[in-house]
Design an enzyme around this catalytic site. Structure first.
Site, short mmCIF file in Angstrom:
data_model
loop_
_atom_site.label_atom_id
_atom_site.label_comp_id
_atom_site.label_asym_id
_atom_site.label_seq_id
_atom_site.Cartn_x
_atom_site.Cartn_y
_atom_site.Cartn_z
N GLY A 1 0.86 -1.18 0.00
CA GLY A 1 0.00 0.00 0.00
C GLY A 1 0.89 1.22 0.00
O GLY A 1 2.03 1.16 -0.45
N CYS B 1 3.01 5.31 -2.91
CA CYS B 1 3.83 5.15 -4.12
C CYS B 1 3.46 3.94 -4.95
O CYS B 1 2.96 4.08 -6.06
CB CYS B 1 5.29 5.09 -3.74
SG CYS B 1 5.90 6.65 -3.11
N LYS C 1 -0.18 3.64 -6.78
CA LYS C 1 -0.49 4.64 -7.82
C LYS C 1 0.57 4.64 -8.93
O LYS C 1 0.26 4.93 -10.08
CB LYS C 1 -0.68 6.04 -7.21
CG LYS C 1 0.54 6.66 -6.56
CD LYS C 1 1.11 7.84 -7.33
CE LYS C 1 2.26 8.44 -6.58
NZ LYS C 1 3.24 9.12 -7.37
C1 UDX Z 1 8.38 2.47 -2.03
C2 UDX Z 1 9.73 2.09 -2.70
O1 UDX Z 1 10.36 1.04 -1.96
C3 UDX Z 1 10.64 3.30 -2.74
O2 UDX Z 1 11.85 2.98 -3.40
C4 UDX Z 1 9.93 4.42 -3.47
O3 UDX Z 1 10.71 5.58 -3.47
C5 UDX Z 1 8.57 4.71 -2.83
O4 UDX Z 1 7.80 3.53 -2.76
P1 UDX Z 1 7.55 2.88 0.48
O5 UDX Z 1 6.20 3.17 -0.12
O6 UDX Z 1 8.09 3.77 1.53
O7 UDX Z 1 8.66 2.84 -0.68
O8 UDX Z 1 7.44 1.41 1.10
P2 UDX Z 1 8.12 -0.01 0.89
O9 UDX Z 1 9.05 -0.27 1.99
O10 UDX Z 1 8.60 -0.20 -0.49
O11 UDX Z 1 6.85 -0.95 1.12
C6 UDX Z 1 5.72 -0.86 0.26
C7 UDX Z 1 4.62 -1.79 0.71
O12 UDX Z 1 4.95 -3.13 0.41
C8 UDX Z 1 4.29 -1.75 2.19
O13 UDX Z 1 2.87 -1.74 2.33
C9 UDX Z 1 4.89 -3.04 2.72
O14 UDX Z 1 4.20 -3.51 3.84
C10 UDX Z 1 4.71 -3.96 1.53
N1 UDX Z 1 5.68 -5.07 1.47
C11 UDX Z 1 7.01 -4.83 1.35
C12 UDX Z 1 5.22 -6.38 1.51
O15 UDX Z 1 4.01 -6.64 1.61
N2 UDX Z 1 6.12 -7.41 1.42
C13 UDX Z 1 7.45 -7.19 1.30
O16 UDX Z 1 8.20 -8.17 1.22
C14 UDX Z 1 7.91 -5.86 1.26
#
Ligand code: UDX
Length: 450
Positions: free
Chosen positions: A274, A277, A280
């Site tokens: 979610g 970033c 969308k």
């Molecule tokens: C992301 C990108 O990682 C980053 O490089 C970009 O600049 C912005 O979008 P962010 O939205 O801060 O960063 O979160 P991120 O740590 O990537 O996690 C995204 C989502 O994936 C979270 O909801 C997280 O819970 C989920 N996730 C992540 C999983 O469900 N499983 C995983 O193994 C890793």
């Protein structure tokens, strides 16, 4: 907070402005000032500017409040709402405004980016570099460069470059100071040199630089986020297969991750992705690919999005199953509201989505989150909120773990058992040790685990 950097920037260094002081911009402005640059932060929201100038960070990010105070104390960081002032001040202007999903469409809303570039360019009267950091559809920089040249009194002496930002919430400071890579999308040697000057402390510390054209730079960001989203949805698709076949996705992910070519990061199954970033960005990517006539190349992203959305529905089903087939009147303790731990961000949060869906199905949901609770309360006033995990769990028929905060992972199952009505837990994030919870008398369920 010790950043490990010395302020080695001299007086001839370029002066920077950062336009848009949301998550990305505020972090960038603070970090650049800490590294030794003169920085002017700009935003159209006077309330945000007042708070930042007073040393009050408008959102939660570990380590950043201390650095904001440090930057303000140094005298190198100031704030304004005037783009005119920014045009006079800056040699290099960083564009950090938001590009949210357009209502009723998959497309990115580029109005803020366009408005910022045109307004700024109208006031720039000297040689300057405008550097886009916002996530935009490929081809945007070329269009903005035309817009910019058409209105700027400085004509061709204003240039546009693209430098995508990959920072993760919760690790924003470290990702800014020590990024995995710096991507410079430039149209001239001069622009490259300017960017090398601006990022000198970061480059000296060891981050590799990749120089390319602006289009490729724009694409790197959406392609990276598309890949990460795909990796998460891949393991969550395997969770669906595990659920149907009785296999265990947790062990499956561990075994896959040990293959170096696959790697274990972003292979954590659960409620899915979610935030502001990934969701969308993959939608805007699909939209842009359609416009370019290559929609087919990324139709798999529609599946990636679909798998991700299904996780939320499946989580609600699992709670219903555990509650005996009907959610009406069932007391649910929801642990977590943020889209991930170490963040107060609830944009497109799977946690809050599941809590709301449970509420709509008739459950009595009480939510607790260590930092996102105020944002959650504002966004979902119909839900009930509590003061701690134990508070919301008191009298609960089912506990659901929705965001894997450390304090939830460390809960003692035996102690929590003493306050609930029924010891039943659904681990939406594969964050708990099933054996430990079962030993303490809990009925433990997780998506994709027998
Ligand atoms: C992301 C990108 O990682 C980053 O490089 C970009 O600049 C912005 O979008 P962010 O939205 O801060 O960063 O979160 P991120 O740590 O990537 O996690 C995204 C989502 O994936 C979270 O909801 C997280 O819970 C989920 N996730 C992540 C999983 O469900 N499983 C995983 O193994 C890793």
């Amino acid at each position: 907070m010790d950043t490990g950097f010395t302020e080695a920037v001299d007086a001839t260094a370029p002066k920077l402005t950062v336009i848009g002081t949301g998550y990305l911009g505020a972090t960038h402005a603070v970090c650049m000032a800490v590294l030794g640059y003169q920085v002017l932060g700009v935003d159209i929201d006077p309330h945000k500017i007042e708070r930042l100038a007073a040393g009050d960070m408008p959102f939660f990010e570990p380590g950043l409040p201390e650095l904001l105070v440090k930057a303000l104390d140094s005298g190198r960081l100031t704030f304004t709402t005037s783009l005119d002032e920014a045009a006079d001040f800056g040699d290099v202007h960083f564009l950090c405004v938001g590009t949210p999903q357009l209502a009723g469409s998959y497309a990115a809303d580029l109005r803020h980016v366009e408005a910022a570039v045109t307004t700024l360019a109208r006031s720039v009267r000297r040689r300057a570099l405008i550097v886009g950091k916002s996530t935009v559809p490929v081809g945007t920089a070329a269009r903005l460069a035309d817009l910019m040249r058409a209105v700027s009194p400085a004509g061709d002496s204003v240039e546009l470059a693209w430098n995508p930002e990959f920072l993760r919430e919760g690790f924003a400071v470290d990702d800014t100071m020590r990024p995995d890579r710096l991507v410079f999308g430039v149209s001239s040697r001069w622009a490259e040199q300017r960017l090398r000057e601006v990022f000198a402390p970061v480059i000296d510390q060891g981050s590799p630089v990749l120089v390319t054209d602006p289009r490729t730079a724009e694409l790197v960001k959406v392609a990276a986020n598309g890949f990460l989203a795909t990796k998460i949805s891949y393991i969550n698709a395997m969770a669906e297969v595990c659920e149907a076949s009785g296999a265990d996705v947790h062990d499956l992910a561990a075994a896959l991750g040990l293959d170096d070519r696959i790697g274990r990061r972003f292979l954590r199954p659960g409620l899915g992705f979610g935030g502001g970033c990934l969701p969308k960005d993959i939608r805007a990517f699909m939209h842009r690919a359609e416009e370019l006539g290559v929609g087919q190349a990324v139709t798999f992203l529609r599946e990636v999005d679909g798998i991700n959305q299904r996780r939320r529905g499946r989580m609600v089903d699992l709670v219903r199953e555990l509650a005996g087939g009907d959610l009406r009147g069932v007391r649910v303790a929801a642990l977590g509201a943020a889209f991930k731990p170490n963040s107060d961000d609830i944009r497109d949060s799977p946690a809050l989505d599941v809590a709301s869906a449970l509420h709509q199905a008739g459950a009595r949901v009480r939510v607790f989150d260590p930092v996102a609770i105020d944002n959650a309360r504002r966004a979902c006033p119909a839900l009930e909120y509590g003061d701690s995990a134990f508070d919301v769990a008191t009298g609960a028929d089912v506990v659901v773990l929705l965001t894997e905060w450390t304090q939830f992972r460390e809960i003692d199952p035996a102690a929590l058992r003493t306050v609930v009505a029924k010891p039943r837990i659904v681990d939406g994030r594969h964050a708990l040790d099933p054996a430990r919870w079962r030993e303490a008398g809990w009925e433990y369920r997780a998506l994709g685990r027998p």
